[in-house]
Design an enzyme around this catalytic site. Structure first.
Site, PDB file in Angstrom:
ATOM      1  N   GLY A 184      39.472  39.912  46.667  1.00 18.31           N
ATOM      2  CA  GLY A 184      39.431  39.794  48.117  1.00 18.31           C
ATOM      3  C   GLY A 184      38.121  39.287  48.668  1.00 18.31           C
ATOM      4  N   GLU A 190      37.518  43.045  42.952  1.00 24.43           N
ATOM      5  CA  GLU A 190      37.097  42.152  41.866  1.00 24.43           C
ATOM      6  C   GLU A 190      36.311  40.988  42.457  1.00 24.43           C
ATOM      7  OE1 GLU A 190      40.787  41.087  39.980  1.00 24.43           O
ATOM      8  OE2 GLU A 190      41.444  43.163  40.003  1.00 24.43           O
ATOM      9  N   PRO A 191      34.982  41.053  42.446  1.00 23.64           N
ATOM     10  CA  PRO A 191      34.184  40.017  43.094  1.00 23.64           C
ATOM     11  C   PRO A 191      33.809  38.839  42.189  1.00 23.64           C
ATOM     12  CG  PRO A 191      32.757  41.766  42.386  1.00 23.64           C
ATOM     13  CD  PRO A 191      34.169  42.177  42.002  1.00 23.64           C
ATOM     14  N   GLY A 192      34.487  38.689  41.052  1.00 20.97           N
ATOM     15  CA  GLY A 192      34.096  37.662  40.089  1.00 20.97           C
ATOM     16  C   GLY A 192      34.062  36.258  40.653  1.00 20.97           C
ATOM     17  N   ARG A 193      35.070  35.902  41.459  1.00 20.58           N
ATOM     18  CA  ARG A 193      35.116  34.557  42.022  1.00 20.58           C
ATOM     19  C   ARG A 193      33.915  34.311  42.939  1.00 20.58           C
ATOM     20  NH1 ARG A 193      39.081  32.669  46.527  1.00 20.58           N
ATOM     21  NH2 ARG A 193      39.366  34.903  46.599  1.00 20.58           N
ATOM     22  N   ARG A 211      43.128  23.490  39.778  1.00 16.92           N
ATOM     23  CA  ARG A 211      43.318  24.150  41.067  1.00 16.92           C
ATOM     24  C   ARG A 211      43.762  23.220  42.199  1.00 16.92           C
ATOM     25  NH1 ARG A 211      39.287  26.525  43.484  1.00 16.92           N
ATOM     26  NH2 ARG A 211      40.539  28.226  44.301  1.00 16.92           N
ATOM     27  N   TYR A 239      47.540  24.360  43.496  1.00 14.04           N
ATOM     28  CA  TYR A 239      47.791  25.004  44.792  1.00 14.04           C
ATOM     29  C   TYR A 239      46.892  24.482  45.905  1.00 14.04           C
ATOM     30  CZ  TYR A 239      44.442  28.147  42.406  1.00 14.04           C
ATOM     31  OH  TYR A 239      43.407  28.658  41.679  1.00 14.04           O
ATOM     32  N   CYS A 245      48.619  10.523  33.317  1.00 11.51           N
ATOM     33  CA  CYS A 245      49.726   9.880  34.039  1.00 11.51           C
ATOM     34  C   CYS A 245      50.670  10.912  34.633  1.00 11.51           C
ATOM     35  CB  CYS A 245      50.471   8.918  33.116  1.00 11.51           C
ATOM     36  SG  CYS A 245      49.457   7.537  32.604  1.00 11.51           S
ATOM     37  N   TYR A 252      37.050  29.097  37.948  1.00  9.37           N
ATOM     38  CA  TYR A 252      38.332  28.811  37.317  1.00  9.37           C
ATOM     39  C   TYR A 252      38.375  27.482  36.584  1.00  9.37           C
ATOM     40  CZ  TYR A 252      39.822  32.621  40.336  1.00  9.37           C
ATOM     41  OH  TYR A 252      39.942  33.827  40.946  1.00  9.37           O
TER      42      TYR A 252
END
Length: 195
Positions: free
Chosen positions: A9, A43-46, A82, A86, A123, A152
């Site tokens: 989050g 989870e603050p990893g990002r 990524r 998305y 391709c 990521y």
């Protein structure tokens, strides 16, 4: 149930926009969930890793159509999926001797920027790193930096289309060290049984 995991989050800033200070974020979460009586896990990893990684890619070719400019690079959705998966935004800018932007956005005072699709050599329709991105002129051989790839990039990379994964280099203020070598074709087939 005694614990609630609110996941990743606490986000990273991919566009240079400010993110809340950790204490302010924690206070908001605490206000919302205090009465639940649950232990809250985050989870603050990002937020820690995203902006610590940059994907460097070389321009292979620039292609112009009547309505669009394409910059074809040697990185692909195999190195950073990524955007294709998305629609994630990653700031992209040429690596040059000039002073780079101070935020993760094109400098507002530049009048030499053109809408550009940055695409890979695989391709596939979804093989792109950016669409309609405002970029200055670039040419074959130029290096582009794709920012915010630390969270990521390598962990979601693949060997699709027989593409070995790239090397990883750890850079500190005074040193650069290879921490993962570039894969080879032999790495791609190493797990295959021959008999």
């Amino acid at each position: 149930i005694d614990t609630l995991d609110i996941g990743g989050g606490y986000a990273a800033s991919y566009t240079g926009d400010p993110t809340p200070e950790p204490t302010a974020y924690a206070a908001r979460v605490n206000d919302l969930l205090r009465k639940s009586g649950l232990r809250i896990v985050l989870e603050p990893g990002r937020a820690i890793a995203a902006n610590s990684g940059v994907l460097l890619t070389r321009v292979i070719r620039v292609k112009h159509t009547p309505t669009r400019r394409f910059v074809i690079v040697d990185a692909a959705m195999t190195e950073l999926i990524r955007p294709a998966l998305y629609g994630a935004y990653h700031f992209i800018w040429p690596v040059r001797d000039e002073r780079p932007p101070t935020t993760l956005a094109p400098p507002p005072d530049r009048d030499d920027l053109t809408p550009t699709d940055v695409v890979g050599p695989v391709c596939e329709t979804g093989d792109f790193l950016a669409r309609d991105r405002m970029l200055p002129e670039v040419a074959a051989g130029d290096i582009l930096a794709v920012f915010s790839a630390g969270a990521y990039g390598m962990s979601m990379s693949s060997q699709y289309n027989t593409r070995p994964r790239p090397a990883e280099v750890m850079v500190t203020a005074a040193d650069a060290q290879l921490i993962r070598r570039r894969e080879t074709f032999e790495d791609l087939i190493a797990a295959e049984e021959t008999e």
